[in-house]
Design a protein around this motif. Structure first.
Motif, mmCIF file in Angstrom:
data_model
loop_
_atom_site.group_PDB
_atom_site.id
_atom_site.type_symbol
_atom_site.label_atom_id
_atom_site.label_comp_id
_atom_site.label_asym_id
_atom_site.label_seq_id
_atom_site.Cartn_x
_atom_site.Cartn_y
_atom_site.Cartn_z
ATOM 1 N N PRO A 384 4.161 -13.760 13.287
ATOM 2 C CA PRO A 384 3.256 -14.920 13.314
ATOM 3 C C PRO A 384 2.980 -15.447 11.914
ATOM 4 N N GLN A 385 2.948 -16.757 11.798
ATOM 5 C CA GLN A 385 2.738 -17.420 10.514
ATOM 6 C C GLN A 385 1.538 -18.352 10.630
ATOM 7 N N GLY A 458 6.439 -8.997 8.718
ATOM 8 C CA GLY A 458 5.372 -9.923 8.354
ATOM 9 C C GLY A 458 4.520 -9.363 7.243
ATOM 10 N N ASP A 459 3.663 -10.202 6.686
ATOM 11 C CA ASP A 459 2.757 -9.753 5.635
ATOM 12 C C ASP A 459 1.930 -8.573 6.122
ATOM 13 N N GLY A 526 6.057 1.627 -2.467
ATOM 14 C CA GLY A 526 5.074 0.734 -3.060
ATOM 15 C C GLY A 526 5.035 -0.602 -2.348
ATOM 16 N N VAL A 527 4.284 -1.530 -2.926
ATOM 17 C CA VAL A 527 4.152 -2.869 -2.373
ATOM 18 C C VAL A 527 5.292 -3.733 -2.883
ATOM 19 N N ARG A 528 6.030 -4.354 -1.963
ATOM 20 C CA ARG A 528 7.191 -5.164 -2.325
ATOM 21 C C ARG A 528 7.036 -6.558 -1.731
ATOM 22 N N THR A 529 7.616 -7.538 -2.386
ATOM 23 C CA THR A 529 7.594 -8.911 -1.886
ATOM 24 C C THR A 529 9.022 -9.428 -1.775
ATOM 25 N N VAL A 550 7.322 -12.554 2.401
ATOM 26 C CA VAL A 550 6.649 -11.450 3.082
ATOM 27 C C VAL A 550 6.346 -10.351 2.075
ATOM 28 N N THR A 551 5.104 -9.890 2.072
ATOM 29 C CA THR A 551 4.703 -8.760 1.239
ATOM 30 C C THR A 551 4.439 -7.570 2.148
#
Length: 555
Positions: A384-385, A458-459, A526-529, A550-551
């Motif tokens: 969902p966006q 998704g984020d 870790g956190v990736r984008t 998307v993160t």
């Protein structure tokens, strides 16, 4: 560098149906459920979303205070759209239905027995705003009790009240229907402290009506036996005047719609509370005849509700997995497939969801209209966006200008969104013709070890190899219309350009058996984008479309 793709830089890639007849007693209900799962048919469930453990966070009562819209303020659309106020001065307007002549019916009702009215709205002068509303249908003889869903079939208007399905004669252009003309077709279970909304949708041929009935409790706590006919979608045969349970185990289904590609019935469902901030996700799903979706014993397949631990083990394998989680406590109510051509191509065939907003989450969620992309086969193509936002005024403490409830597509291809807390209806229209820029629907996470999709990426998605059963991933960008290539960047650095579909982050190839095989990619912890940008030409040349970003977190 091959024509097919190029890479830059370095990375770490390497039944029987369940559904008792209304009116069955508890013993008969238990027998019906037992018989229905004796020999479950083989099935292919959708991918399951990553879910936290129950009670990972404490229960939080955190409703947003309604403060109303300031003068001139309005929601904001994401993309090439304009938002205008179509109607205001309304009551608690929840559900909308467009009639063939362009008139719009608006059902107003609150959780108060006997409340409600159906109003008729018309833009007679064509100025883009509805004229003063007519009281189309009102409670004159106790036959309008919290109206919600509406459906017109020929000259018959069906209205779903909290305690019954009614039919009224309709004449095009009429400003009012006398309540005395109505006829009750079906008693619906009501009462208790549970969910009161009842939606109705006609089958394409008008021979069947599908009616939603929510549960009367959150999760059948304290040993309460779920009543027959609740937490279900009912099917009413118009000619035979008979009804049956079409699908069950759906805690609070509201939105209904027909997938324009597959022809399947879809619904939006509010899931249960008090298991944590991120449990249980609300969902949208195709609905299988005779399907059981878990409430109150299980969720998203055989995940047990701890409040019913050890109960009904016979239902674990029978519980279907919904197609798409859309966020816990988002209160996703309205649902509309986009079948028009006025919006850019990436929206065509996709789904809009009105997310009313949370009351029981530490950080509020929802308070928006979301868009879910679908592919050419009528399947979910991404997470969902955000599409329409700005309903939430502040987050701490939460305050809201309004709350979206219903969403419909008009014949001109624009959308109407009902805002019950604001007493308004908003119209969203494209600013101009489609610019033809290449577009992506969304990103899908793949299991490269098995060459199968895992779930829309998704984020906020957490990739936990221990729970997912693999650390070998790939990501595929779904194209909406013509795309010449897709450029992927990871954490701000270009990683790869893919020239041929499917547009995958790590390379893919066709195996000896003709099947697609995906190379594996294991993200660093870790956190990736990850960002995917479509282009009209090969090798990231030509016109660039809107990036999809998307993160996520890798554990």
């Amino acid at each position: 560098m091959s024509r097919r793709g190029r890479r830059t830089g370095t990375d770490d890639r390497e039944r029987r149906p369940i559904g008792p007849t209304i009116g069955l007693g508890r013993v008969a209900l238990a027998v019906a459920l037992s018989l229905s799962v004796a020999a479950p048919a083989a099935r292919a469930d959708p991918p399951r979303p990553p879910l936290p453990e129950p009670y990972a966070t404490p229960f939080a009562r955190n409703p947003a205070e309604r403060i109303g819209w300031p003068e001139g303020a309005k929601p904001k659309a994401v993309g090439p759209f304009q938002v205008t106020l179509w109607a205001d001065g309304l009551g608690y307007v929840r559900w909308l239905h467009e009639l063939p002549n362009g008139d719009v019916l608006a059902a107003e009702a609150e959780n108060v027995a006997g409340s409600g009215v159906v109003k008729l709205l018309r833009d007679a002068d064509g100025d883009g705003r509805a004229d003063p509303a007519f009281e189309f249908l009102r409670n004159e003889a106790g036959n309008l009790n919290q109206p919600f869903g509406m459906a017109l079939v020929g000259s018959r208007l069906y209205v779903a009240n909290t305690d019954g399905l009614w039919r009224y004669p309709y004449k095009a252009g009429a400003n009012r229907i006398a309540a005395s003309k109505g006829r009750k077709l079906l008693d619906l279970p009501s009462g208790g402290a549970g969910h009161w909304t009842r939606n109705v949708l006609a089958s394409p041929d008008g021979r069947k009506l599908y009616v939603t009935v929510g549960s009367d409790t959150n999760a059948a706590e304290n040993g309460v036996e779920p009543p027959a006919g609740r937490a279900a979608i009912l099917e009413y045969d118009v000619a035979r005047a008979t009804s049956r349970v079409f699908a069950s185990g759906l805690r609070n289904p509201n939105g209904l719609g027909w997938n324009p590609v597959t022809g399947k019935l879809w619904t939006a469902v509010n899931e249960r509370d008090r298991l944590g901030d991120d449990l249980v996700p609300d969902f949208v799903t195709s609905v299988k005849k005779g399907g059981f979706y878990g409430w109150p014993y299980y969720y998203f397949g055989d995940n047990p509700d701890p409040r019913h631990a050890g109960e009904r083990p016979d239902l674990a394998d029978a519980t279907l997995v919904p197609d798409l989680a859309v966020g816990a406590h988002t209160s996703s109510i309205g649902l509309a497939f986009y079948t028009g051509t006025a919006f850019p191509e990436r929206y065509r065939g996709g789904m809009f969801i009105a997310q009313h907003g949370s009351w029981n989450r530490a950080s509020p969620v929802g308070y928006r209209v979301a868009f879910v992309p679908f592919d050419a086969n009528g399947s979910v193509a991404g997470a969902p966006q955000p599409f329409l936002k700005g309903f939430l005024a502040d987050r701490d403490p939460p305050t809201a200008y309004g709350r979206p409830a219903g969403v419909i597509m008009l014949k001109d291809g624009s959308l109407l969104v009902s805002d019950d807390a604001g007493g308004r209806i908003w119209r969203i229209a494209a600013k101009g013709p489609d610019d033809g820029a290449p577009a992506l629907g969304g990103l899908m996470l793949f299991d490269a070890a098995r060459d199968k999709p895992i779930y829309p990426l998704g984020d906020g998605t957490v990739l936990d190899p221990a729970k997912l059963g693999t650390a070998r991933f790939n990501v595929v960008a779904a194209a909406s219309g013509p795309v010449g290539s897709v450029r992927f960047t990871l954490d701000g650095a270009e990683a790869r350009v893919e020239n041929d579909p499917p547009y995958s982050f790590a390379p893919h190839r066709v195996g000896a058996n003709g099947r697609l095989r995906y190379d594996a990619w294991t993200p660093a912890q870790g956190v990736r984008t990850l960002v995917a940008t479509p282009f009209s030409g090969p090798d990231a040349t030509g016109v660039a479309g809107r990036p999809v970003s998307v993160t996520f977190t890798m554990r």
